[in-house]
Structure formats: structure tokens, C-alpha cells
Design a protein around this motif. Structure first.
Motif, mmCIF file in Angstrom:
data_model
loop_
_atom_site.group_PDB
_atom_site.id
_atom_site.type_symbol
_atom_site.label_atom_id
_atom_site.label_comp_id
_atom_site.label_asym_id
_atom_site.label_seq_id
_atom_site.Cartn_x
_atom_site.Cartn_y
_atom_site.Cartn_z
ATOM 1 N N HIS A 109 36.529 47.621 46.352
ATOM 2 C CA HIS A 109 35.198 47.429 45.771
ATOM 3 C C HIS A 109 34.144 47.282 46.859
ATOM 4 C CE1 HIS A 109 36.199 46.493 41.526
ATOM 5 N NE2 HIS A 109 37.343 46.087 42.014
ATOM 6 N N ARG A 156 31.673 51.790 39.336
ATOM 7 C CA ARG A 156 31.206 50.472 38.899
ATOM 8 C C ARG A 156 29.991 50.671 38.001
ATOM 9 N NH1 ARG A 156 30.937 44.529 41.183
ATOM 10 N NH2 ARG A 156 29.692 43.673 39.499
ATOM 11 N N HIS A 206 34.639 50.761 35.813
ATOM 12 C CA HIS A 206 34.819 49.339 36.086
ATOM 13 C C HIS A 206 33.545 48.587 35.743
ATOM 14 C CE1 HIS A 206 34.017 45.930 38.854
ATOM 15 N NE2 HIS A 206 35.252 45.615 38.580
ATOM 16 N N SER A 211 30.769 35.368 36.663
ATOM 17 C CA SER A 211 31.837 34.462 37.060
ATOM 18 C C SER A 211 31.725 33.129 36.328
ATOM 19 C CB SER A 211 31.775 34.212 38.565
ATOM 20 O OG SER A 211 32.566 35.145 39.239
ATOM 21 N N PHE A 250 36.782 34.660 34.768
ATOM 22 C CA PHE A 250 37.287 33.674 33.818
ATOM 23 C C PHE A 250 37.108 32.257 34.364
ATOM 24 C CE2 PHE A 250 39.875 37.570 34.018
ATOM 25 C CZ PHE A 250 39.295 38.210 32.941
ATOM 26 N N GLU A 291 40.672 41.510 36.753
ATOM 27 C CA GLU A 291 40.571 41.053 38.141
ATOM 28 C C GLU A 291 40.259 39.572 38.281
ATOM 29 O OE1 GLU A 291 38.678 44.999 40.215
ATOM 30 O OE2 GLU A 291 37.300 43.610 39.254
ATOM 31 N N GLY A 293 40.019 36.098 39.968
ATOM 32 C CA GLY A 293 40.050 35.586 41.344
ATOM 33 C C GLY A 293 40.142 34.073 41.294
HETATM 34 C C1 LIG Z 1 34.041 38.320 42.143
HETATM 35 C C2 LIG Z 1 34.693 39.436 41.469
HETATM 36 C C3 LIG Z 1 35.877 39.231 40.754
HETATM 37 C C4 LIG Z 1 36.509 37.881 40.576
HETATM 38 O O1 LIG Z 1 35.695 36.975 39.944
HETATM 39 P P1 LIG Z 1 36.266 35.530 39.565
HETATM 40 O O2 LIG Z 1 35.091 34.833 38.981
HETATM 41 O O3 LIG Z 1 36.700 34.891 40.838
HETATM 42 O O4 LIG Z 1 37.382 35.720 38.619
HETATM 43 C C5 LIG Z 1 36.482 40.330 40.194
HETATM 44 N N1 LIG Z 1 35.955 41.573 40.309
HETATM 45 C C6 LIG Z 1 34.810 41.790 41.006
HETATM 46 C C7 LIG Z 1 34.306 43.164 41.126
HETATM 47 C C8 LIG Z 1 34.143 40.737 41.592
HETATM 48 O O5 LIG Z 1 33.014 40.973 42.247
#
Ligand SMILES: *Cc1c(COP(=O)(O)O)cnc(C)c1O
Length: 433
Positions: A109, A156, A206, A211, A250, A291, A293
């Protein structure tokens, strides 16, 4: 009793993580110290991977957004979970490569991938590039063409959903540095152009709507918008996109007031929307990527500090200073992020005091929290900040030439260093005499 399941109190009234006394960890490894509980990470991964199997017949892949916390050990752990990886820079990609992460499961990304970063991705054999804009599209076509290869790409998309509000709103999200807009026709245009280029293969789209989101609705709306767009692409261009990446975002509990939705509920809700929308538009079911994180690592982590000076400003506030600060956790300074704090060596005592927690950097804004309810503290106590596994180490800096803390992983009652503490020698390593 604490915001994360891996935390408990033992008979000495000390905080434990993964069953280990954190005051002993602090004594052994020194402070400041990041600590991660491996079992929690494993459990979070499994919630997502199981839900993909349960609600979507396994027709997808869970990617870990490595920017939340990227180390070689974590990359290996994620690989062993059978998951994929989202990277946004050459540094994250290099870490994954060095850790032996399977490159076909990597999604690259970023809104401004540089030529050297794309060359690195090409030479590593990164599986998929998530293309942000037209300049990048043309550069990828050129680079992969020079190598006699073809890149699998996703675009994106800005789906026009802003989840960063209480009642999330549609549209008005065009003003973002990420991606191409749906409602202006920009997204359709760029896919049309990409379809005519010889060295890229458009496999999907995508989106990432934000967040720390606690609602299912924005995700469901995003999924619906995206599947409809895939159908529009099919109808307008005769092109069948097979992959739908729905991003991360999430929410996790930082304080007892936060009430997140179980992570498997996301896939349950989203898969229904995807199936219904795809059926109504006569589109084959896409392969889904998600995705997470923060929600993989945040609640697995804590940061330990040693309490230093405590300063009373009569009638105003008490400052409690610790041996770290914005250099290892800039999130309060950046966006007043809230955390739960606990004096680890008296962890179940009532929180009768109120402190502003200050770091040691030369910056008045170097705070970890203000007006924090806490046990009565004294110099030498161990202060634990909870749920710091995400966006702490990964956002750390060497401001004031403060070495970055070590990171320790606990598992099965044992601890091991997974990132060494920086030394002063590390601090001057790249300085020229
Ligand atoms: C930051 C980000 C995530 C992860 O986000 P979380 O809030 O940490 O789950 C996933 N995909 C993309 C493209 C992001 O920029």
C-alpha cells in the motif's frame, strides 16, 4: 478487571501479563519496556481467520496491517497463522522479506510509493500492489514491463464513507490523500486505463474507511458500495474484478468505557452484504481481504515505565514523570489518545490520586495522559500503560536522542527479547565524525 484479558493481579498485588509478574520483567529488562503477550495475538488472529472460514467459506485472506507493529518476530508469527501482510513502505517490506514472509501474500500500500520502493517490491516478488493514483500506475507498468513481468494490482478507492463520526456520513471524503474517488468517475476512468496497459493486471479494488471504529454499519455500507462498483466495472468495461479488499479499522478497548464488537462479527455482517449485493448484481463472489492492524496487537501489549519525579503544582495538578514519553508513545500528543494506567506494584489498590503523566522529553506537550486516576504513586514505582501494542513502537522516535525501548514477548510463562533496547552507540551509528 483490566482492559486486556492477558492482564491479571497476583498475590503480591502485582500486575501480570501472560502470567508473568511485570515488576520482575521491569527488573530483568529495565524500563521503559514494551511487552507483548503472544497468546493474545494468536487468539486475535484466529478470531479473524476462523470467521473468514465460518462465514465466507474461507474464500479470502486476513492480512495483518504491519504498520501497527512491525518486527521480524511479528512477521514470522503472522506467517505461521497463515495470514497475509499489508506493508506501506520499503522498510516494512524489507522487514517482512528478511523474516522470510511469503511474498505472494504481501499487499503493498501507500499513497506515494517511491521508485526505489517499487523496485524493491518487484525484485522481492510482492504479490499485489494496491495502486493509489495514475502516476503510480504508469510507473508500475513501466517498471514491471522493463522486467518482462506483469503486476497484479488493486486500486485504492475512496468509497465516499467517513466513519470517523458518531453517525458516519457518506460522501465528503473526496478530500483525502489516499486513493481515487468513486463518485467523480475517477475510479472508473483509471481502471479503464489500467485495463489497456500491458504490464498490469487489475485484480481488484480496496478501501479503508478509518480506524478505531466500533460500528458494523460503516463496514457494511462500504462493502455494499464496493461490490456495486465492481458490478459497475463489469457492466461498463466487461472486466471482472475478483478481489475485494475491505481494509481494517476495527476498534479495540483502550479504556473500560470502550465496548468493541467481537471481531468475528465483522466478517459475519460483511459477508452477508457481499453475498446479497453480488447476487443482486449477478456478480461472482469476490475473494475478500481484510486488514486488521490495531485489533491484532493493541490489547496484547503494555508499556512499563519507572516513576521518576512527582511534582505538585498547588491548586493546579500533579505531574508524574516517567522515563519515556512521546518518544516511545506519541499517541496522546498526536490525537489525545486515551489509555488506562496502573501502578503495577500495587495494581489492585484503589485509584485515589489524579496525575498528569509526563514524559522526559523537552516539550511541554510530551504527555501520556492528563488527569489520570491512579494509585497513590511514589518514585521508583512501575507504571504500566495498557493496550499499547499497536502504534507505539511503530511510531517511536529518537527525539532528544533517547534510545528506543526493548520489546519483550511473553509466552507459556517465559519471556524473550524480540527487539533489543537501543544503545547510545546505536544513537550515533549513522553520524559522520
Ligand atoms: C491503517 C490501515 C489499516 C489498519 O488499520 P487498523 O485501524 O490498525 O486496523 C489497514 N489498511 C490500511 C490501508 C490502512 O491504512
Amino acid at each position: 478487571m483490566f482492559v486486556s484479558d492477558c492482564l491479571e493481579a497476583n498475590e503480591q498485588n502485582h500486575l501480570t501479563i501472560g502470567g508473568l509478574d511485570v515488576t520482575e520483567l521491569a527488573a530483568e529488562y529495565k524500563t521503559p519496556l514494551y511487552v507483548l503477550d503472544e497468546e493474545t495475538i494468536h487468539r486475535n488472529c484466529k478470531l479473524y481467520t476462523d470467521s473468514m472460514a465460518q462465514f465466507y467459506d474461507g474464500n479470502g485472506l486476513v492480512l495483518y496491517a504491519s504498520k501497527a507493529c512491525c518486527t521480524m518476530t511479528l512477521c514470522k508469527l503472522i506467517a505461521s497463522e497463515g495470514m497475509g501482510l499489508d506493508v506501506v513502505s520499503g522498510g516494512e517490506l524489507y522487514t517482512a522479506k528478511k523474516a522470510g514472509f511469503p511474498m505472494e501474500r504481501v499487499y503493498f500500500h501507500g499513497n506515494n510509493k517511491t521508485r526505489p520502493e517499487l523496485e524493491l517490491a518487484l525484485s522481492c516478488g510482492v504479490g499485489q500492489i494496491v495502486v493509489d493514483n495514475r502516476d503510480e500506475l504508469l510507473l508500475i507498468n513501466e517498471l514491471w514491463g522493463n522486467a518482462g513481468k506483469r503486476a497484479d494490482i488493486l486500486f485504492r478507492i475512496k468509497p465516499g464513507i467517513d466513519a470517523h463520526t458518531h453517525d458516519f456520513i457518506m460522501t465528503g471524503q473526496i478530500d483525502s490523500k489516499f486513493g481515487v474517488a468513486l463518485e467523480t468517475g475517477e475510479a472508473m476512468e483509471i481502471i479503464k486505463e489500467a485495463a489497456s496497459l500491458p504490464h498490469v493486471q487489475v485484480v481488484g479494488v480496496h478501501c479503508h474507511i478509518g480506524s478505531q471504529i466500533f460500528d458494523l454499519e460503516p463496514f457494511c455500507t462500504a462493502a455494499e458500495v464496493m461490490v456495486n462498483f465492481m458490478a459497475d466495472v463489469h457492466d461498463a468495461l466487461g472486466l471482472t474484478l475478483t478481489r475485494l479488499n475491505l481494509g481494517g479499522g476495527f476498534g479495540i478497548p483502550y479504556t473500560p468505557q470502550d465496548d468493541p464488537i467481537p471481531y468475528n462479527a465483522y466478517m459475519q455482517a460483511v459477508s452477508r452484504v457481499v453475498k446479497e449485493t453480488a447476487a443482486s448484481r449477478m456478480l461472482p463472489l469476490p475473494y475478500i481481504l481484510m486488514e486488521p492492524g490495531r485489533s491484532i496487537v493493541a490489547s496484547a501489549g503494555i508499556t512499563l515505565y519507572t516513576v521518576g519525579n512527582i511534582k505538585e503544582i498547588p491548586g493546579i495538578r500533579h505531574y508524574l514523570s516517567v522515563d519515556g514519553g512521546m518518544c516511545d508513545n506519541p499517541r496522546y500528543m498526536l490525537y489525545e489518545a486515551e489509555y488506562d494506567f496502573v501502578i503495577a506494584n500495587r495494581c489492585t489498590d484503589p485509584k485515589t490520586a489524579t496525575y498528569t503523566i509526563a514524559g522526559k522529553c523537552c516539550e511541554s506537550g510530551d504527555l501520556l495522559g492528563e488527569n489520570i486516576p491512579l494509585q497513590q504513586a511514589q518514585r521508583g514505582d512501575i507504571l504500566a500503560v495498557l493496550a499499547t501494542g499497536a502504534y507505539n513502537y511503530s511510531m517511536a522516535s529518537n527525539y532528544n536522542r533517547i534510545p528506543k525501548p526493548a520489546m519483550v514477548m511473553v509466552k507459556d510463562g517465559k519471556s524473550r527479547v524480540i527487539v533489543k533496547r537501543e544503545t547510545y552507540e546505536d544513537i550515533v551509528r549513522n553520524d559522520c565524525e
